[in-house]
Design an enzyme around this catalytic site. Structure first.
Site, PDB file in Angstrom:
ATOM      1  N   TYR A   1       0.813  -1.222   0.000  1.00 54.83           N
ATOM      2  CA  TYR A   1       0.000   0.000   0.000  1.00 54.83           C
ATOM      3  C   TYR A   1       0.846   1.272   0.000  1.00 54.83           C
ATOM      4  CZ  TYR A   1      -4.426  -2.510   0.768  1.00 54.83           C
ATOM      5  OH  TYR A   1      -5.547  -3.297   0.638  1.00 54.83           O
TER       6      TYR A   1
ATOM      7  N   ASN B   1     -13.401  -3.932   4.436  1.00 55.58           N
ATOM      8  CA  ASN B   1     -14.263  -3.904   3.245  1.00 55.58           C
ATOM      9  C   ASN B   1     -14.117  -5.134   2.356  1.00 55.58           C
ATOM     10  OD1 ASN B   1     -11.818  -3.193   2.134  1.00 55.58           O
ATOM     11  ND2 ASN B   1     -12.596  -1.459   0.969  1.00 55.58           N
TER      12      ASN B   1
ATOM     13  N   GLU C   1       1.012  -5.088  -8.675  1.00 56.70           N
ATOM     14  CA  GLU C   1       0.462  -5.854  -7.551  1.00 56.70           C
ATOM     15  C   GLU C   1       0.593  -7.365  -7.770  1.00 56.70           C
ATOM     16  OE1 GLU C   1      -3.500  -4.343  -6.906  1.00 56.70           O
ATOM     17  OE2 GLU C   1      -2.757  -2.400  -6.217  1.00 56.70           O
TER      18      GLU C   1
HETATM   19  P1  CMP Z   1      -8.314  -1.014  -0.893  1.00 52.61           P
HETATM   20  O1  CMP Z   1      -8.922  -1.225  -2.232  1.00 52.61           O
HETATM   21  O2  CMP Z   1      -7.661  -2.192  -0.268  1.00 52.61           O
HETATM   22  O3  CMP Z   1      -7.239   0.163  -0.998  1.00 52.61           O
HETATM   23  C1  CMP Z   1      -6.883   0.951   0.108  1.00 52.61           C
HETATM   24  C2  CMP Z   1      -7.783   0.743   1.288  1.00 52.61           C
HETATM   25  O4  CMP Z   1      -7.749   1.753   2.257  1.00 52.61           O
HETATM   26  C3  CMP Z   1      -9.217   0.709   0.821  1.00 52.61           C
HETATM   27  O5  CMP Z   1      -9.450  -0.489   0.102  1.00 52.61           O
HETATM   28  C4  CMP Z   1      -9.963   0.867   2.147  1.00 52.61           C
HETATM   29  O6  CMP Z   1     -10.187  -0.373   2.792  1.00 52.61           O
HETATM   30  C5  CMP Z   1      -8.969   1.658   3.010  1.00 52.61           C
HETATM   31  N1  CMP Z   1      -9.456   3.001   3.329  1.00 52.61           N
HETATM   32  C6  CMP Z   1      -9.708   3.463   4.570  1.00 52.61           C
HETATM   33  N2  CMP Z   1     -10.133   4.732   4.523  1.00 52.61           N
HETATM   34  C7  CMP Z   1     -10.165   5.098   3.219  1.00 52.61           C
HETATM   35  C8  CMP Z   1     -10.535   6.293   2.522  1.00 52.61           C
HETATM   36  N3  CMP Z   1     -10.943   7.384   3.165  1.00 52.61           N
HETATM   37  N4  CMP Z   1     -10.435   6.285   1.162  1.00 52.61           N
HETATM   38  C9  CMP Z   1     -10.005   5.206   0.490  1.00 52.61           C
HETATM   39  N5  CMP Z   1      -9.635   4.051   1.106  1.00 52.61           N
HETATM   40  C10 CMP Z   1      -9.728   3.987   2.454  1.00 52.61           C
END
Ligand code: CMP
Length: 141
Positions: free
Chosen positions: A50, A113, A127
């Site tokens: 990330y 999520n 990735e």
């Molecule tokens: P993911 O697709 O795994 O990519 C980054 C992750 O950060 C995202 O899913 C969310 O689970 C997490 N996240 C938490 N807060 C935010 C936010 N405000 N905007 C985007 N991603 C977020």
């Protein structure tokens, strides 16, 4: 075009025991699993994955959550795989995710999520290579 995308079934979905139900959605949409492994990410692995979010306020919580339990990392292959997977997942925030999407049906919060999916061809390439060597990917033709 046939594409590959990286999918992660996150710790919340693994804990809920819905790995199979999520993979069934990929398969039912015509995507094939061409690589897969279960892994409990280290802090370093999660931070590296990330890295693009390093300056975001949620970075610490994101890394803590992604290292809180095992995940299932897969490479999905199929026609238009990147967008197909994003459509199946639904909006990042489950509260905004459309009916019938994985996040609407299995996720609780923007952190927990359920799934991650590559958001572009460039991210997919990075990735997939982050988690798999070329010889760990098994295209089925
Ligand atoms: P993911 O697709 O795994 O990519 C980054 C992750 O950060 C995202 O899913 C969310 O689970 C997490 N996240 C938490 N807060 C935010 C936010 N405000 N905007 C985007 N991603 C977020």
């Amino acid at each position: 075009a046939v594409e590959r995308t990286l999918s992660i079934i996150k710790p919340d979905a693994v804990a809920k025991n819905v790995v199979g139900q999520i993979i069934a959605r990929f398969e039912n949409a015509g995507l094939q699993v061409v690589a897969a492994k279960m892994v409990h990410l280290s802090q370093e692995q999660a931070e590296g994955f990330y890295a693009e979010h390093k300056e975001r306020p949620f970075f610490g919580d994101l890394v803590a959550f992604m290292t809180s339990g095992p995940v299932v990392v897969q490479v999905l292959e199929g026609e238009n795989a990147i967008l197909t997977n994003r459509d199946l997942m639904g909006a990042t925030n489950p509260k905004e995710a459309a009916e019938g999407t994985i996040r609407r049906d299995f996720a609780e919060s923007i952190d927990a999520n359920a799934v991650h999916g590559s958001d572009s061809a460039a991210s997919a390439e990075r990735e997939v290579a982050y988690f798999f060597n070329a010889d760990e990917i098994c295209p089925r033709g």
